[in-house]
Design a protein around this motif. Structure first.
Motif, short mmCIF file in Angstrom:
data_model
loop_
_atom_site.label_atom_id
_atom_site.label_comp_id
_atom_site.label_asym_id
_atom_site.label_seq_id
_atom_site.Cartn_x
_atom_site.Cartn_y
_atom_site.Cartn_z
N LEU A 168 -10.31 4.16 -0.48
CA LEU A 168 -9.96 3.91 0.92
C LEU A 168 -11.08 3.14 1.62
O LEU A 168 -10.85 2.13 2.27
CB LEU A 168 -9.68 5.21 1.66
CG LEU A 168 -9.45 5.12 3.17
CD1 LEU A 168 -8.20 4.32 3.50
CD2 LEU A 168 -9.40 6.51 3.78
N GLN A 213 -1.93 11.96 2.01
CA GLN A 213 -0.50 11.94 2.30
C GLN A 213 0.27 12.69 1.20
O GLN A 213 -0.26 12.90 0.11
CB GLN A 213 -0.01 10.48 2.38
CG GLN A 213 -0.80 9.62 3.35
CD GLN A 213 -0.76 10.16 4.77
OE1 GLN A 213 0.31 10.26 5.36
NE2 GLN A 213 -1.92 10.50 5.32
N LEU A 270 -4.98 8.03 3.92
CA LEU A 270 -4.87 7.12 5.06
C LEU A 270 -5.70 7.64 6.20
O LEU A 270 -5.96 8.85 6.31
CB LEU A 270 -3.40 6.99 5.51
CG LEU A 270 -2.44 6.34 4.52
CD1 LEU A 270 -1.03 6.35 5.10
CD2 LEU A 270 -2.87 4.93 4.17
N ARG A 313 -1.68 9.24 -1.44
CA ARG A 313 -2.56 8.24 -0.83
C ARG A 313 -3.43 8.88 0.24
O ARG A 313 -3.07 9.87 0.84
CB ARG A 313 -1.74 7.13 -0.14
CG ARG A 313 -0.96 6.26 -1.04
CD ARG A 313 -0.10 5.28 -0.25
NE ARG A 313 0.83 6.03 0.60
CZ ARG A 313 1.21 5.65 1.83
NH1 ARG A 313 0.76 4.52 2.34
NH2 ARG A 313 2.04 6.37 2.53
N ASN A 346 0.81 -1.21 0.00
CA ASN A 346 0.00 0.00 0.00
C ASN A 346 0.84 1.26 0.00
O ASN A 346 0.35 2.33 -0.32
CB ASN A 346 -0.97 0.00 1.18
CG ASN A 346 -2.19 -0.83 0.88
OD1 ASN A 346 -2.52 -1.06 -0.28
ND2 ASN A 346 -2.85 -1.31 1.90
N ARG A 349 0.01 2.04 14.88
CA ARG A 349 -0.46 0.87 14.13
C ARG A 349 -0.45 -0.42 14.95
O ARG A 349 -1.33 -1.26 14.79
CB ARG A 349 0.37 0.69 12.87
CG ARG A 349 0.04 1.70 11.79
CD ARG A 349 0.86 1.46 10.56
NE ARG A 349 0.36 2.27 9.46
CZ ARG A 349 1.03 2.44 8.34
NH1 ARG A 349 2.20 1.86 8.16
NH2 ARG A 349 0.52 3.18 7.39
N GLY A 386 -1.46 2.30 -2.53
CA GLY A 386 -2.54 2.56 -1.60
C GLY A 386 -3.66 3.38 -2.20
O GLY A 386 -3.60 3.80 -3.36
N SER A 440 -2.52 -1.22 7.37
CA SER A 440 -1.79 -0.45 6.35
C SER A 440 -2.59 0.75 5.86
O SER A 440 -2.03 1.65 5.23
CB SER A 440 -1.41 -1.35 5.17
OG SER A 440 -2.53 -1.60 4.33
N LEU A 441 -3.89 0.80 6.15
CA LEU A 441 -4.73 1.91 5.72
C LEU A 441 -4.76 3.05 6.74
O LEU A 441 -5.44 4.05 6.54
CB LEU A 441 -6.15 1.40 5.45
CG LEU A 441 -6.25 0.36 4.33
CD1 LEU A 441 -7.66 -0.20 4.27
CD2 LEU A 441 -5.82 0.94 2.99
N TYR A 442 -4.02 2.89 7.84
CA TYR A 442 -3.92 3.91 8.88
C TYR A 442 -2.54 4.56 8.85
O TYR A 442 -1.55 3.92 8.50
CB TYR A 442 -4.13 3.27 10.27
CG TYR A 442 -5.54 2.85 10.55
CD1 TYR A 442 -6.40 3.65 11.29
CD2 TYR A 442 -6.03 1.64 10.07
CE1 TYR A 442 -7.70 3.25 11.56
CE2 TYR A 442 -7.33 1.24 10.32
CZ TYR A 442 -8.17 2.05 11.06
OH TYR A 442 -9.45 1.66 11.31
N GLU A 443 -2.48 5.83 9.24
CA GLU A 443 -1.20 6.50 9.39
C GLU A 443 -0.40 5.84 10.51
O GLU A 443 -0.98 5.20 11.40
CB GLU A 443 -1.40 7.98 9.74
CG GLU A 443 -2.03 8.79 8.64
CD GLU A 443 -2.19 10.26 9.00
OE1 GLU A 443 -2.49 11.04 8.09
OE2 GLU A 443 -2.03 10.64 10.19
#
Length: 130
Positions: free
Chosen positions: A15, A114, A120, A118, A4, A52, A8, A33-36
């Motif tokens: 998302l 980001q 996130l 991406r 991602n 995470r 991503g 992986s979809l979170y900062e």
């Protein structure tokens, strides 16, 4: 699973779709992986989790308890200046494996674009409690 960091989500719709798909497959690695890196999550008990690793533990526990963890719809998405507020409705009242976790209600997410484009998740309040 694709990396991602390179592929991503490039849109909020992507998302949301990736998040729901990972939930349905109980893929905690993809979910995280979809979170900062320093993302925050507020648990149903009001505890604030950061990072995470902590989010991964909470998501793993939630997916083990909720048979319909990925069944949700985004009711509202407000976006501006690379930040988005997502208001999500959890769908269904299926049988629960944990009595203290609800399968219905509203959740809130704040996502951030980001520098690489991406989207996130920066903050997650899955059950709308703060």
């Amino acid at each position: 699973m694709p990396d991602n960091a390179l592929t991503g989500p490039r849109s909020l719709a992507q998302l949301i779709a990736l998040w729901c798909s990972a939930c349905l497959r109980a893929d905690v690695t993809e979910l995280v992986s979809l979170y900062e890196d320093g993302a925050l999550m507020v648990t149903s008990a009001g505890e604030v989790l950061e990072g995470r690793d902590r989010l991964g533990e909470a998501l793993r526990d939630a997916l083990a308890c909720l048979p319909c963890a990925g069944r949700r719809e985004t009711r509202r998405c407000l976006e501006g200046n690379g930040i988005a507020l997502l208001i999500n409705a959890w769908l269904g009242e299926e049988e629960q494996r944990a009595p203290d976790i609800s399968t219905g209600g509203l959740g809130l997410m704040i996502a951030r674009r980001q520098p690489d484009g991406r989207w996130l998740i920066a903050m997650d309040v899955p059950q709308g409690t703060v």
